[in-house]
Design an enzyme around this catalytic site. Structure first.
Site, PDB file in Angstrom:
ATOM      1  N   LYS A 117      55.967   6.619 -35.046  1.00  0.00           N
ATOM      2  CA  LYS A 117      56.223   8.061 -35.185  1.00  0.00           C
ATOM      3  C   LYS A 117      57.356   8.339 -36.160  1.00  0.00           C
ATOM      4  CE  LYS A 117      53.866   9.815 -31.172  1.00  0.00           C
ATOM      5  NZ  LYS A 117      53.809  10.696 -30.011  1.00  0.00           N
ATOM      6  N   LYS A 199      44.545   3.925 -33.392  1.00  0.00           N
ATOM      7  CA  LYS A 199      44.055   4.612 -32.201  1.00  0.00           C
ATOM      8  C   LYS A 199      43.759   6.073 -32.523  1.00  0.00           C
ATOM      9  CE  LYS A 199      47.990   6.629 -29.790  1.00  0.00           C
ATOM     10  NZ  LYS A 199      47.594   7.701 -28.913  1.00  0.00           N
ATOM     11  N   LYS A 202      45.847  12.724 -31.019  1.00  0.00           N
ATOM     12  CA  LYS A 202      45.693  14.168 -31.182  1.00  0.00           C
ATOM     13  C   LYS A 202      46.642  14.734 -32.221  1.00  0.00           C
ATOM     14  CE  LYS A 202      47.566  14.802 -26.586  1.00  0.00           C
ATOM     15  NZ  LYS A 202      48.930  14.302 -26.605  1.00  0.00           N
TER      16      LYS A 202
HETATM   17  P1  ATP Z   1      50.520  11.885 -29.529  1.00  0.00           P
HETATM   18  O1  ATP Z   1      49.853  11.472 -30.807  1.00  0.00           O
HETATM   19  O2  ATP Z   1      51.159  13.230 -29.582  1.00  0.00           O
HETATM   20  O3  ATP Z   1      51.418  10.810 -28.953  1.00  0.00           O
HETATM   21  P2  ATP Z   1      48.423  10.978 -27.817  1.00  0.00           P
HETATM   22  O4  ATP Z   1      47.007  11.271 -28.202  1.00  0.00           O
HETATM   23  O5  ATP Z   1      48.946   9.603 -28.003  1.00  0.00           O
HETATM   24  O6  ATP Z   1      49.314  12.076 -28.518  1.00  0.00           O
HETATM   25  P3  ATP Z   1      49.770  11.189 -25.240  1.00  0.00           P
HETATM   26  O7  ATP Z   1      50.043  12.503 -24.602  1.00  0.00           O
HETATM   27  O8  ATP Z   1      50.882  10.467 -25.916  1.00  0.00           O
HETATM   28  O9  ATP Z   1      48.561  11.393 -26.272  1.00  0.00           O
HETATM   29  O10 ATP Z   1      49.117  10.228 -24.161  1.00  0.00           O
HETATM   30  C1  ATP Z   1      48.414  10.704 -23.017  1.00  0.00           C
HETATM   31  C2  ATP Z   1      47.608   9.592 -22.393  1.00  0.00           C
HETATM   32  O11 ATP Z   1      46.487   9.311 -23.221  1.00  0.00           O
HETATM   33  C3  ATP Z   1      48.365   8.266 -22.244  1.00  0.00           C
HETATM   34  O12 ATP Z   1      48.023   7.692 -20.997  1.00  0.00           O
HETATM   35  C4  ATP Z   1      47.835   7.434 -23.370  1.00  0.00           C
HETATM   36  O13 ATP Z   1      47.899   6.064 -23.081  1.00  0.00           O
HETATM   37  C5  ATP Z   1      46.404   7.913 -23.462  1.00  0.00           C
HETATM   38  N1  ATP Z   1      45.854   7.735 -24.810  1.00  0.00           N
HETATM   39  C6  ATP Z   1      46.338   8.274 -25.954  1.00  0.00           C
HETATM   40  N2  ATP Z   1      45.579   7.932 -27.004  1.00  0.00           N
HETATM   41  C7  ATP Z   1      44.582   7.142 -26.526  1.00  0.00           C
HETATM   42  C8  ATP Z   1      43.461   6.476 -27.128  1.00  0.00           C
HETATM   43  N3  ATP Z   1      43.229   6.546 -28.426  1.00  0.00           N
HETATM   44  N4  ATP Z   1      42.637   5.749 -26.325  1.00  0.00           N
HETATM   45  C9  ATP Z   1      42.863   5.684 -25.003  1.00  0.00           C
HETATM   46  N5  ATP Z   1      43.896   6.277 -24.368  1.00  0.00           N
HETATM   47  C10 ATP Z   1      44.747   7.009 -25.109  1.00  0.00           C
HETATM   48 MG    MG Z   2      51.041   9.154 -27.571  1.00  0.00          MG
END
Ligand code: ATP
Ligand code: MG
Length: 334
Positions: A117, A199, A202
């Site tokens: 990040k 990965k 969002k």
């Molecule tokens: P950001 O990019 O803002 O960090 P994020 O998509 O990583 O957003 P988080 O809110 O950080 O989302 O994570 C929420 C949950 O979703 C966590 O349990 C994380 O492990 C899971 N998660 C995030 N991305 C993935 C993915 N690509 N595949 C499976 N699980 C995911």
């Molecule tokens: Mg995350």
């Protein structure tokens, strides 16, 4: 005896950064719905974590409400699970300071999320982004959970939370339960549709890289049809086929079919047919969630009441742990 009969406790959080993706759904949210039957669950919208990267206030406000509504829309039941918004429970930031003073600079420097990040937001490498894992440790440890369901990307942070808990217990006496991460096999790491070595996230700038839970059927199918794959044109799970592997894993997670069964079902068919099938399966899973979301968002008063109830219940549990930690560290209790 009583302790053995107590349901195991689970806690997990999701940040209201952007619209949640299929990765969040398969890696986290969908598992939560299953877990609430067998565990005593706490689920939070981690809004304080969201501001480690810059957020537009009006958008953030909307995203917090939408994320809370989404938790309800996917089937989390406030009668069974405790649903709340992190910033409504001040104990999170309070405990995070105590934990920060028991976390080493070196440990935090090794966190890959911080490295990723800070590379992505080079103009805003703030203290909060660096300290993120100590706030996350506070989120977890306050509720004394036995396990933390997360996607594979959060494993390192979960390990750190365990280390902090063990260190604190060692220095000041038993205070925190040391929780186990709980990573599901399917859907644990959904990959970007545009760069399957990364990965799905969002906060990715390329909207074609992720399926948002708000995408309508046409958009979902279009994004899958554009997904980056390889030139073999054979639906087969194998090393070096990250794009197809990802689509097969998604399809498997949604339909329950094994990877072998998927290979058989698409034998002799091209990627076009497979991508459309994946798109349709995903869209059919999302449509009813979207409909429930819209109904929930139409009643703001009810959502706020549920947030208030969640905050009150969570504060009671968190407050007890915070007081215990403060006392052990030597603060004067009034
Ligand atoms: P950001 O990019 O803002 O960090 P994020 O998509 O990583 O957003 P988080 O809110 O950080 O989302 O994570 C929420 C949950 O979703 C966590 O349990 C994380 O492990 C899971 N998660 C995030 N991305 C993935 C993915 N690509 N595949 C499976 N699980 C995911
Ligand atoms: Mg995350």
């Amino acid at each position: 005896m009583e302790n053995q009969e107590r349901k195991k406790r689970a806690l997990s959080c999701i940040q209201p950064t952007g619209t949640p993706t299929l990765g969040n759904y398969l890696g986290a949210l969908r598992n939560w719905v299953q877990m609430q039957e067998d565990f005593d669950c706490f689920f939070a919208v981690a809004d304080l974590h969201a501001i480690t990267v810059r957020q537009e206030p009006s958008k953030l406000r909307q995203q917090i409400v939408e994320m809370f509504a989404l938790l309800l829309a996917i089937g989390l039941d406030p009668q069974k699970s405790l649903l709340f918004v992190q910033s409504h429970v001040p104990a999170h930031t309070q405990l995070s300071w105590l934990l920060s003073c028991n976390t080493q600079f070196g440990e935090l420097s090794r966190m890959t999320q911080f490295k990723d990040k800070s590379a992505k937001h080079a103009d805003n490498i703030n203290l909060g982004l660096f300290a993120y894992p100590t706030l996350m440790a506070a989120d977890i440890l306050l509720y004394q959970p036995d396990c933390i369901p997360v996607g594979a990307d959060q494993k390192q942070h979960c390990e750190l939370s365990r280390n902090i808990a063990e260190r604190f217990n060692g220095l000041y006496g038993n205070t925190f339960v040391v929780p186990e991460p709980f990573i599901m096999k399917t859907g644990a790491r959904v990959r970007s549709l545009q760069d399957p070595t990364k990965k799905m996230s969002k906060s990715d700038e390329n909207v074609n890289s992720f399926i948002s839970l708000k995408d309508d059927k046409d958009t979902v199918i279009r994004k899958f049809r554009r997904a980056v794959t390889d030139s073999e044109a054979k639906v087969r799970y194998a090393e070096g086929k990250d794009g197809i592997n990802n689509l097969m894993e998604i399809y498997s997670a949604i339909t329950g079919l094994s990877l072998d069964a998927i290979e058989q079902a698409f034998e002799g068919k091209g990627y076009g047919d497979f991508k459309t099938a994946v798109g349709e399966a995903v869209a059919n899973e999302l449509t009813p969630i979207q409909e429930r979301m819209n109904t929930l968002l139409a009643d703001k008063a009810q959502l706020e009441q549920l947030m208030r109830d969640g905050a009150a219940n969570a504060s009671r549990v968190a407050g007890r742990t915070l007081a215990k930690a403060q006392k052990k560290m030597g603060f004067v209790q009034l």
